[in-house]
Scaffold this motif. Structure first.
Motif, PDB file in Angstrom:
ATOM      1  N   ALA A  96       0.592  -1.168   0.050  1.00  0.00           N
ATOM      2  CA  ALA A  96      -0.057   0.343  -0.165  1.00  0.00           C
ATOM      3  C   ALA A  96       0.607   1.021  -0.005  1.00  0.00           C
ATOM      4  O   ALA A  96       0.510   1.917  -1.193  1.00  0.00           O
ATOM      5  CB  ALA A  96      -0.518  -0.359   1.609  1.00  0.00           C
ATOM      6  N   VAL A  97       1.946   1.335   0.603  1.00  0.00           N
ATOM      7  CA  VAL A  97       2.862   2.138   0.754  1.00  0.00           C
ATOM      8  C   VAL A  97       3.517   2.532  -0.700  1.00  0.00           C
ATOM      9  O   VAL A  97       4.006   3.274  -1.289  1.00  0.00           O
ATOM     10  CB  VAL A  97       3.886   2.420   1.527  1.00  0.00           C
TER      11      VAL A  97
ATOM     12  N   GLY B 280       2.648   1.532  -2.825  1.00  0.00           N
ATOM     13  CA  GLY B 280       1.815   2.265  -4.678  1.00  0.00           C
ATOM     14  C   GLY B 280       1.231   3.235  -4.054  1.00  0.00           C
ATOM     15  O   GLY B 280       1.388   4.424  -4.866  1.00  0.00           O
ATOM     16  N   GLY B 281       1.182   3.693  -3.134  1.00  0.00           N
ATOM     17  CA  GLY B 281       0.606   5.534  -3.024  1.00  0.00           C
ATOM     18  C   GLY B 281       2.104   6.484  -3.691  1.00  0.00           C
ATOM     19  O   GLY B 281       1.582   7.391  -3.796  1.00  0.00           O
TER      20      GLY B 281
ATOM     21  N   PHE C 252       1.524   6.463  -7.216  1.00  0.00           N
ATOM     22  CA  PHE C 252       0.268   6.655  -7.303  1.00  0.00           C
ATOM     23  C   PHE C 252       0.481   8.186  -6.927  1.00  0.00           C
ATOM     24  O   PHE C 252       0.449   8.892  -7.859  1.00  0.00           O
ATOM     25  CB  PHE C 252      -1.067   6.435  -6.244  1.00  0.00           C
ATOM     26  N   THR C 253       0.531   8.942  -6.056  1.00  0.00           N
ATOM     27  CA  THR C 253       1.128  10.301  -5.720  1.00  0.00           C
ATOM     28  C   THR C 253       2.122  11.084  -6.347  1.00  0.00           C
ATOM     29  O   THR C 253       2.876  12.189  -6.660  1.00  0.00           O
ATOM     30  CB  THR C 253       0.806  10.687  -4.790  1.00  0.00           C
TER      31      THR C 253
ATOM     32  N   LEU D 154       1.122  14.828  -7.308  1.00  0.00           N
ATOM     33  CA  LEU D 154       0.686  15.289  -6.455  1.00  0.00           C
ATOM     34  C   LEU D 154       2.151  16.236  -6.338  1.00  0.00           C
ATOM     35  O   LEU D 154       3.005  15.926  -6.263  1.00  0.00           O
ATOM     36  CB  LEU D 154       0.206  15.219  -4.998  1.00  0.00           C
TER      37      LEU D 154
ATOM     38  N   LEU E 203      -6.317  15.739  -2.100  1.00  0.00           N
ATOM     39  CA  LEU E 203      -5.252  15.094  -1.359  1.00  0.00           C
ATOM     40  C   LEU E 203      -4.435  15.815  -0.935  1.00  0.00           C
ATOM     41  O   LEU E 203      -3.880  16.486   0.192  1.00  0.00           O
ATOM     42  CB  LEU E 203      -4.422  14.055  -2.387  1.00  0.00           C
TER      43      LEU E 203
ATOM     44  N   VAL F 293       0.488  10.999   3.325  1.00  0.00           N
ATOM     45  CA  VAL F 293      -0.349  11.757   2.072  1.00  0.00           C
ATOM     46  C   VAL F 293      -0.129  10.289   1.228  1.00  0.00           C
ATOM     47  O   VAL F 293      -0.974  10.149   0.489  1.00  0.00           O
ATOM     48  CB  VAL F 293      -0.512  13.211   1.575  1.00  0.00           C
ATOM     49  N   ALA F 294       0.784  10.267   0.802  1.00  0.00           N
ATOM     50  CA  ALA F 294       1.370   9.152   0.372  1.00  0.00           C
ATOM     51  C   ALA F 294       1.063   7.751   1.100  1.00  0.00           C
ATOM     52  O   ALA F 294       0.829   6.850  -0.505  1.00  0.00           O
ATOM     53  CB  ALA F 294       3.331   9.316  -0.088  1.00  0.00           C
ATOM     54  N   VAL F 295       0.434   7.347   1.893  1.00  0.00           N
ATOM     55  CA  VAL F 295       0.181   6.424   2.456  1.00  0.00           C
ATOM     56  C   VAL F 295      -1.793   6.536   1.939  1.00  0.00           C
ATOM     57  O   VAL F 295      -1.585   5.196   1.734  1.00  0.00           O
ATOM     58  CB  VAL F 295       0.604   6.435   3.960  1.00  0.00           C
TER      59      VAL F 295
ATOM     60  N   GLY G 261      -2.854   8.012  -0.280  1.00  0.00           N
ATOM     61  CA  GLY G 261      -3.108   8.091  -1.499  1.00  0.00           C
ATOM     62  C   GLY G 261      -2.940   6.718  -1.789  1.00  0.00           C
ATOM     63  O   GLY G 261      -3.417   6.141  -2.686  1.00  0.00           O
ATOM     64  N   GLY G 262      -1.823   5.640  -0.907  1.00  0.00           N
ATOM     65  CA  GLY G 262      -1.541   4.067  -1.578  1.00  0.00           C
ATOM     66  C   GLY G 262      -2.335   3.683  -1.002  1.00  0.00           C
ATOM     67  O   GLY G 262      -3.695   2.624  -1.288  1.00  0.00           O
ATOM     68  N   LEU G 263      -3.114   4.196  -0.354  1.00  0.00           N
ATOM     69  CA  LEU G 263      -4.436   3.208   0.483  1.00  0.00           C
ATOM     70  C   LEU G 263      -5.556   3.713  -0.336  1.00  0.00           C
ATOM     71  O   LEU G 263      -6.577   2.451  -1.058  1.00  0.00           O
ATOM     72  CB  LEU G 263      -5.319   4.048   2.371  1.00  0.00           C
TER      73      LEU G 263
ATOM     74  N   PHE H  81      -5.735   4.189  -3.449  1.00  0.00           N
ATOM     75  CA  PHE H  81      -5.375   3.538  -4.879  1.00  0.00           C
ATOM     76  C   PHE H  81      -5.113   2.403  -4.495  1.00  0.00           C
ATOM     77  O   PHE H  81      -6.309   1.628  -6.003  1.00  0.00           O
ATOM     78  CB  PHE H  81      -3.357   4.166  -5.443  1.00  0.00           C
TER      79      PHE H  81
END
Lengths: 206, 206
Positions: free
Chosen positions: A154-155, A157-158, A161-162, A168, B128, B153-155, B157-159, B161
């Motif tokens: 998840a981290v 992937g974050g 994603f970000t 961002l 975000l 926010v990255a974490v 956002g990972g959730l 995503f």
DNA sequence: GGTTTTTATTCATCGCCGTTGAATATCCGC
DNA sequence: GCGGATATTCAACGGCGATGAATAAAAACC
């Protein structure tokens, strides 16, 4: 009657297939998945459209194989797992950033706009599930391996994603070193073996 | 010659257009942009395909009008920031999951496939950046507030995503409580005030 | 070394897609 | 009550991804 039909002289199989994949990769990187048609790939490779179906089955199959050529089956992740466990989070984060940002790296040229369609997302999903989550869980072992690997994914992937897919400003602006420094604590927290949850945290909120 | 052609009796314009937009919205939410064809929208609205072009110009025009109907903002994040700092990660994670999963929650109806469109992604980006990052940074304060909020926010956002936008089986399968338990350590790590980085971590890897 | 099977390729076509132009029937200002 | 604006359907176009048949070379077999 027609002359061009049938197996050509002296062509041993894989050259044509590789040429198709190569051209396809270039076109996918330049125009994205949607923006690339099988017909333009076929034209670039000087080949009939149907041959792509023969070699790769479908457009998705072509995409998967074409993109996996240079991104090397993510040996980066495997390499990151070796070494001092104390600095594993840093190595994992570096593996991800270098996958995108190293000059030869797999996704270097991918425009965010090219990443938005469902088929491309599926590739990332499978990448995260099979290559990242699976390997991390195997490497960790023990009672909570899957939970810890899930949190780590998840981290990671974050980060993807970000920073890359839907960037961002505050994440994309960081240097690779800043990313490592900023996100390593989160990933370290994710990988930590969980203590059995204290009751205080379970009687949480609402 | 033909019977059904021409302007129908008594229909004042906007009812039909609204009906099309309504059906289109439902289908876009359910099947995503790609997965929704103009022909299925037309069939659902009991209308000819060409009428969609007449009213909305193109498929993208239809998407824009159909989806721009509403966007609700949430105060869940603000509420999560109040209370015991020791359990802040848990509250933040609960705020995110409840945003999606609570019956009235803003994003409950959004299917993953809807992620494709640029406008939808922009909504998440702004959410975000403004709602999450800004408020967390303000709340934390101090020297490293921006870095810590960026990691958080990255974490988060990972959730979002890996659970909602591009769901990985291992993340999507968790209950809301499991998510809290699994991801809280990562978020706690992200929020921790960073010690000045030890040299050992900087001479990191490759 | 001839025959058969497998492999690599093109050709022809299918059904679906989004879009567009024309036909047509109703409504509305004059 | 007529002429334009409006709302709708019809019909077709070109492009897409996919698929089955035809075909020619190569490989395997005996």
């Amino acid at each position: 009657m027609n002359k061009n039909r049938g197996r050509p002289r002296g062509r041993t199989a894989p050259a044509t297939k590789a040429r198709i994949a190569e051209k396809a990769r270039a076109l996918f990187l330049e125009h994205g998945y949607q923006g690339t048609t099988l017909r333009t790939v076929a034209a670039a490779a000087e080949v009939d459209v149907a041959l792509i179906g023969y070699h790769f089955g479908s457009k998705q199959g072509l995409f998967g194989e074409a993109m996996n050529i240079r991104c090397g089956r993510s040996t980066a992740i495997v390499r990151a797992l070796e070494g001092d466990p104390a600095t594993l989070p840093e190595r994992l984060i570096d593996a991800v950033t270098s996958l995108w940002e190293e000059p030869g790296g797999g996704f270097a040229a991918l425009e965010p706009a090219a990443l938005r369609d469902e088929d491309v997302l599926r590739v990332f999903r499978e990448f995260l599930e099979r290559e990242v989550l699976g390997r991390i869980a195997d490497h960790l072992g023990g009672r909570y391996a899957t939970d810890r690997a899930t949190a780590a994914v998840a981290v990671i992937g974050g980060l993807i994603f970000t920073r890359y897919l839907n960037p961002l400003a505050s994440v994309a602006a960081l240097s690779a070193g800043d990313v490592r420094r900023t996100l390593a604590p989160a990933l370290r927290g994710a990988l930590r073996t969980p203590r059995p949850a204290p009751a205080a945290l379970l009687s949480h909120s609402a």
